[in-house]
Design an enzyme around this catalytic site. Structure first.
Site, PDB file in Angstrom:
ATOM      1  N   CYS A 110       0.843  -1.214   0.000  1.00  0.00           N
ATOM      2  CA  CYS A 110       0.000   0.000   0.000  1.00  0.00           C
ATOM      3  C   CYS A 110       0.874   1.259   0.000  1.00  0.00           C
ATOM      4  CB  CYS A 110      -0.951  -0.007   1.189  1.00  0.00           C
ATOM      5  SG  CYS A 110      -0.142  -0.350   2.760  1.00  0.00           S
ATOM      6  N   HIS A 157      -1.382   5.075   7.334  1.00  0.00           N
ATOM      7  CA  HIS A 157      -0.028   5.631   7.221  1.00  0.00           C
ATOM      8  C   HIS A 157      -0.155   7.090   6.783  1.00  0.00           C
ATOM      9  CE1 HIS A 157       1.254   1.408   6.979  1.00  0.00           C
ATOM     10  NE2 HIS A 157       0.421   1.249   5.980  1.00  0.00           N
TER      11      HIS A 157
HETATM   12  N1  LIG Z   1      -2.265  -5.441   4.674  1.00  0.00           N
HETATM   13  C1  LIG Z   1      -1.291  -4.587   4.436  1.00  0.00           C
HETATM   14  O1  LIG Z   1      -1.444  -3.377   4.673  1.00  0.00           O
HETATM   15  C2  LIG Z   1       0.031  -5.037   3.835  1.00  0.00           C
HETATM   16  C3  LIG Z   1       0.931  -4.039   3.478  1.00  0.00           C
HETATM   17  C4  LIG Z   1       2.134  -4.404   2.911  1.00  0.00           C
HETATM   18  C5  LIG Z   1       2.430  -5.734   2.685  1.00  0.00           C
HETATM   19  N2  LIG Z   1       1.550  -6.697   3.058  1.00  0.00           N
HETATM   20  C6  LIG Z   1       1.955  -8.073   2.816  1.00  0.00           C
HETATM   21  O2  LIG Z   1       0.857  -8.904   2.486  1.00  0.00           O
HETATM   22  C7  LIG Z   1       0.821 -10.030   3.368  1.00  0.00           C
HETATM   23  C8  LIG Z   1      -0.602 -10.382   3.622  1.00  0.00           C
HETATM   24  O3  LIG Z   1      -1.203  -9.257   4.248  1.00  0.00           O
HETATM   25  P1  LIG Z   1      -2.574  -9.313   5.017  1.00  0.00           P
HETATM   26  O4  LIG Z   1      -2.676  -8.003   5.706  1.00  0.00           O
HETATM   27  O5  LIG Z   1      -3.669  -9.744   4.108  1.00  0.00           O
HETATM   28  O6  LIG Z   1      -2.270 -10.455   6.096  1.00  0.00           O
HETATM   29  P2  LIG Z   1      -3.317 -11.301   6.939  1.00  0.00           P
HETATM   30  O7  LIG Z   1      -2.545 -11.922   8.048  1.00  0.00           O
HETATM   31  O8  LIG Z   1      -4.530 -10.506   7.240  1.00  0.00           O
HETATM   32  O9  LIG Z   1      -3.767 -12.454   5.896  1.00  0.00           O
HETATM   33  C9  LIG Z   1      -2.984 -13.560   5.571  1.00  0.00           C
HETATM   34  C10 LIG Z   1      -3.915 -14.761   5.462  1.00  0.00           C
HETATM   35  O10 LIG Z   1      -3.165 -15.889   5.002  1.00  0.00           O
HETATM   36  C11 LIG Z   1      -3.530 -17.017   5.787  1.00  0.00           C
HETATM   37  N3  LIG Z   1      -2.456 -18.008   5.764  1.00  0.00           N
HETATM   38  C12 LIG Z   1      -1.368 -18.102   6.571  1.00  0.00           C
HETATM   39  N4  LIG Z   1      -0.628 -19.165   6.202  1.00  0.00           N
HETATM   40  C13 LIG Z   1      -1.247 -19.731   5.141  1.00  0.00           C
HETATM   41  C14 LIG Z   1      -0.962 -20.853   4.316  1.00  0.00           C
HETATM   42  N5  LIG Z   1       0.123 -21.610   4.499  1.00  0.00           N
HETATM   43  N6  LIG Z   1      -1.823 -21.166   3.309  1.00  0.00           N
HETATM   44  C15 LIG Z   1      -2.943 -20.409   3.082  1.00  0.00           C
HETATM   45  N7  LIG Z   1      -3.267 -19.330   3.854  1.00  0.00           N
HETATM   46  C16 LIG Z   1      -2.419 -19.005   4.857  1.00  0.00           C
HETATM   47  C17 LIG Z   1      -3.799 -16.436   7.173  1.00  0.00           C
HETATM   48  O11 LIG Z   1      -4.585 -17.321   7.954  1.00  0.00           O
HETATM   49  C18 LIG Z   1      -4.533 -15.149   6.816  1.00  0.00           C
HETATM   50  O12 LIG Z   1      -5.923 -15.346   6.675  1.00  0.00           O
HETATM   51  C19 LIG Z   1       1.571  -9.547   4.623  1.00  0.00           C
HETATM   52  O13 LIG Z   1       2.123 -10.580   5.358  1.00  0.00           O
HETATM   53  C20 LIG Z   1       2.621  -8.660   4.045  1.00  0.00           C
HETATM   54  O14 LIG Z   1       3.730  -9.425   3.637  1.00  0.00           O
HETATM   55  C21 LIG Z   1       0.370  -6.366   3.629  1.00  0.00           C
END
Ligand SMILES: NC(=O)c1ccc[n+]([C@@H]2O[C@H](COP(=O)([O-])OP(=O)(O)OC[C@H]3O[C@@H](n4cnc5c(N)ncnc54)[C@H](O)[C@@H]3O)[C@@H](O)[C@H]2O)c1
Length: 244
Positions: free
Chosen positions: A142, A222
């Site tokens: 983001c 942010h």
């Molecule tokens: N949300 C943000 O603002 C943001 C910003 C920058 C980067 N990111 C990146 O995106 C990634 C995901 O973000 P998010 O906010 O959606 O995270 P989140 O934790 O809300 O969602 C991740 C989902 O993946 C699932 N999961 C975990 N292990 C798994 C597996 N082995 N197989 C299938 N599903 C699995 C979790 O249960 C969860 O529902 C973050 O870890 C980060 O690296 C997110």
């Protein structure tokens, strides 16, 4: 019309939004969402009528025992899909890449993974055309998306020379603030540039951009401050017009 069969891996903050967006498209079919969780979050997917899959047989058992109707494992979902959007946590998506490649499946990763994982970083505002026909890409985070969108607007009008930004970053998600949140403190990132500036350059190498970042006790948003040198004297109206 032949619909593109889209699978979502990881039904979290990002995945649930991608699933809703895909579900609204006329030319796409959401063929399933995959996760490992057993609580209310995945039950929302069931309520919406989305087919739910489990990462592997162990999680399938756990999720089934929690009363969730599971259609199969990630391997089954991959067989049905034309493309998968991987929204699992950082490093997990990267581990899935080999499986996607072996199955000849197109894939999109979230911005927590490294640029090298796909060799292409995407922001529709800036480099949509370069993603056409590719087997994979990575949608930048983001913060990086915001940087690329803002600077691209100025660049397209021939106004952008260089940009130096300070990012006040939220520390964590609201429901995880008891785990890794911060209170009454600020945590400056020790490395300059912070990773977001170089990440913006992974989308557009021509951007002259440097960022520094500070983690703040905030869970919802942010804030970016920008110091931008323009290519010429421009009025306030010209700058505002560039963003319209
Ligand atoms: N949300 C943000 O603002 C943001 C910003 C920058 C980067 N990111 C990146 O995106 C990634 C995901 O973000 P998010 O906010 O959606 O995270 P989140 O934790 O809300 O969602 C991740 C989902 O993946 C699932 N999961 C975990 N292990 C798994 C597996 N082995 N197989 C299938 N599903 C699995 C979790 O249960 C969860 O529902 C973050 O870890 C980060 O690296 C997110």
């Amino acid at each position: 019309m032949k619909k593109v069969k889209v699978a979502i891996n990881g039904y979290g903050v990002i995945g649930k939004r991608v699933a809703d967006a895909v579900h609204l498209q006329d030319d796409m079919e959401l063929i399933g969402v995959c996760d490992i969780i057993t609580d209310w979050r995945i039950k929302i997917a069931i309520k919406k009528g989305f087919p739910v899959f489990a990462f592997n047989a162990d999680f399938k058992k756990q999720m089934t025992e929690a009363g969730i109707q599971i259609q199969g494992t990630l391997s089954d979902l991959i067989k049905k899909a034309d493309i998968i959007v991987d929204c699992t946590p950082k490093k997990i998506a990267a581990q899935n890449v080999e499986q996607y490649k072996e199955s000849n499946l197109k894939f999109i990763l979230q911005g927590g993974e490294k640029h090298e994982t796909t060799g292409h970083s995407f922001s529709a505002e800036n480099n949509y055309e370069t993603a056409l026909g590719r087997a994979s890409t990575r949608v930048v985070s983001c913060n990086t998306t915001s940087i690329v969108r803002t600077l691209t607007a100025l660049k397209k009008e021939g106004l952008l020379k260089k940009a130096r930004g300070t990012l006040l970053r939220r520390a964590t998600d609201p429901w995880e603030s008891h785990l890794n949140g911060i209170m009454n403190t600020l945590v400056p990132e020790k490395e300059i540039p912070s990773h977001q500036g170089p990440d913006a350059k992974s989308v557009d190498p021509d951007l002259d951009v440097i960022t520094v970042a500070v983690k703040v006790p905030e869970t919802l948003s942010h804030l970016h401050y920008w110091n931008v040198q323009l290519t010429k004297n421009a009025s306030k109206e010209e700058v505002i017009a560039a963003f319209k």
